[in-house]
Design a protein around this motif. Structure first.
Motif, PDB file in Angstrom:
ATOM      1  N   LEU A 134       0.830  -1.212   0.000  1.00 39.50           N
ATOM      2  CA  LEU A 134       0.000   0.000   0.000  1.00 39.50           C
ATOM      3  C   LEU A 134       0.863   1.260   0.000  1.00 39.50           C
TER       4      LEU A 134
ATOM      5  N   ALA B 251       0.895   4.017  -2.995  1.00 37.62           N
ATOM      6  CA  ALA B 251       0.639   5.437  -2.724  1.00 37.62           C
ATOM      7  C   ALA B 251       1.762   6.307  -3.287  1.00 37.62           C
TER       8      ALA B 251
ATOM      9  N   GLU C  32      -4.546   6.207   1.834  1.00 32.76           N
ATOM     10  CA  GLU C  32      -3.800   4.980   1.547  1.00 32.76           C
ATOM     11  C   GLU C  32      -2.487   4.954   2.323  1.00 32.76           C
TER      12      GLU C  32
END
Length: 106
Positions: free
Chosen positions: A14, A18, A46
């Motif tokens: 994640l 991002a 995020e």
């Protein structure tokens, strides 16, 4: 692989996603000739979610915290003698080249 390890991998993915979205967003802003004022809200969310998952995995994966017993024989500080004037500790400085001709100026 345990559940905590998978959560840590997911958090890292994640965070990487991002970062990729932010770079892509800045590229779009350059094409449109607008100024970058900050990442979009979905990227910030995020990032926060990825950080929380990585933090949780970092605390959960290694092991449970154990208490430190002050009267344990394994503690080095309780095994040291009272006179610490002539204590010699091993360190990485012994691998550095030493020039014997150099003297301290006083």
């Amino acid at each position: 692989m345990g559940f905590g390890f998978v959560v840590g991998i997911l958090g890292g993915l994640l965070l990487a996603h991002a970062a990729y979205n932010t770079i892509q967003y800045r590229g779009v802003l350059k094409i449109m000739e607008e100024e970058f004022s900050g990442p979009p809200t979905n990227v910030v969310m995020e990032l926060l979610l990825g950080f929380a998952l990585c933090l949780w995995a970092g605390l959960a994966v290694p092991a449970r915290f154990l208490s430190i017993l002050s009267d344990s024989d394994e503690n080095r500080i309780t095994a040291l003698p009272a006179n610490m004037d002539f204590m010699i500790f091993n360190h990485r400085g012994k691998v550095l080249p030493c020039n014997k001709e150099l003297k301290l100026k006083m």
